[in-house]
Scaffold this active site. Structure first.
Site, PDB file in Angstrom:
ATOM      1  N   ALA A 185     -10.253  14.983   6.231  1.00 13.45           N
ATOM      2  CA  ALA A 185      -9.901  13.838   7.173  1.00 13.45           C
ATOM      3  C   ALA A 185      -8.564  13.465   6.605  1.00 13.45           C
ATOM      4  CB  ALA A 185     -11.121  12.946   7.090  1.00 13.45           C
ATOM      5  N   PRO A 231     -17.137  -1.160  11.413  1.00 13.67           N
ATOM      6  CA  PRO A 231     -16.709  -2.186  12.375  1.00 13.67           C
ATOM      7  C   PRO A 231     -16.846  -3.688  11.962  1.00 13.67           C
ATOM      8  CG  PRO A 231     -18.710  -1.125  12.739  1.00 13.67           C
ATOM      9  CD  PRO A 231     -18.019  -0.533  11.634  1.00 13.67           C
ATOM     10  N   GLU A 272       1.616  15.530  -2.315  1.00 16.45           N
ATOM     11  CA  GLU A 272       1.879  15.775  -3.744  1.00 16.45           C
ATOM     12  C   GLU A 272       1.011  14.889  -4.527  1.00 16.45           C
ATOM     13  OE1 GLU A 272       5.376  12.823  -5.054  1.00 16.45           O
ATOM     14  OE2 GLU A 272       5.622  15.159  -5.486  1.00 16.45           O
TER      15      GLU A 272
END
Lengths: 191, 191
Positions: B86, B124, B148
């Site tokens: 992700a 939420p 990096e």
């Protein structure tokens, strides 16, 4: 880097160590801390951490095989979301007791049985919020007063209705999607 | 309150309206805003909102029916977590392009096919972070340089291994648990 090589690793080699830090905001439901940390390669970087109280989520199933979902306006999202019941653990409160209290407050149903399924972070990239999930059953109508600032509409959903909602974008909350698919998968696997 | 009555509701009746507000912190990966809002009963309350960039998550499956998971130290959690790949969408970047880029950076695999599954909020109750989930397949080894400052160890997991990990507390991240059970359920249902 040409594709993944499966390999073992030492978790300590990935670790980031706190060097210094300060709390920049102390609030009602969260605090914000900005730390300076040492990365594995030795560089120093800032890390923003939203400190949040522990929370609980409850997947409550009645004897017709339906689960409780709640509708609630979520101000940060700017929309009404359909979610599994959830809430913050009060100071000194046991997580299972918090789960039972939240279910009674938010839905009006009291669980005769409640069991821990697991725990997980909701946004581990920027927050320490840890949520414990419970499965509840043997429901009897026995509510507790709402939090006067919470406006919540609960409903029962069958497996078919919950799946349709999840597949069609009607559930827009990560923890609730997990809970629903965990339940659907377990039900399907048991046959 | 004696148990749930299924009933329709008008989403506008649950709405909270912003009255005023201020940004109390402008940061690297997030901002913090504190608003005053008018509740449906007319009372004024504070709402703390963590503003976060849009993000993407990728469930990438190879032709042996295995998925990619990554190990990464998550400073707010204080531990190494095993998660689906992700990352944050860059300014001006398309979500699908971000998903492909993140997969190549974090795992070294490039998807030949990628499709949107859905989108959801991660927290939420206190954040506007919205995450779009993609399913990726036709993987070929074709990486991009790591960020990096990211230390990531990717591995492939079979269905059995991913399920064992999820059931035994080896996945402690809500979005990843959702992705894995979504995949397991779909696979089981298709037979």
């Amino acid at each position: 880097m040409n594709g993944t090589k499966k390999r073992n690793f030492d978790p300590d080699e990935l670790r980031e160590e706190r060097v210094s830090g300060e709390t920049v905001y102390n609030g009602r439901i969260l605090n914000l801390r900005v730390d300076r940390v040492k990365l594995p390669h030795g560089g120093i970087r800032p890390r923003e951490v939203v400190e949040h109280k522990k929370a609980v989520m409850i997947l409550a199933e009645n004897d017709r095989g339906e689960i409780l979902l709640i509708n609630q306006f979520r101000y940060p999202a700017g929309e009404v979301l359909t979610e599994l019941p959830a809430g913050i653990v009060e100071p000194g409160e046991d997580c299972a007791a918090a789960a039972e209290r939240e279910l009674r407050e938010e839905t009006g149903w009291k669980p005769g049985k409640i069991s821990k399924i697991g725990e997980f972070y909701t946004s581990p990239g920027f927050s320490d919020e840890l949520l414990t999930m419970y499965y509840a059953a043997d429901l009897t109508p026995d509510g507790l007063p709402f939090d006067e600032d919470e406006f919540i509409v609960p409903s029962f959903f069958s497996k078919e209705a919950a799946l349709a909602l999840a597949e069609d974008g009607g559930i827009r909350d990560a923890k609730s999607l997990y809970g629903i698919y965990w339940w659907l998968y377990g039900t399907l696997r048991r046959g």
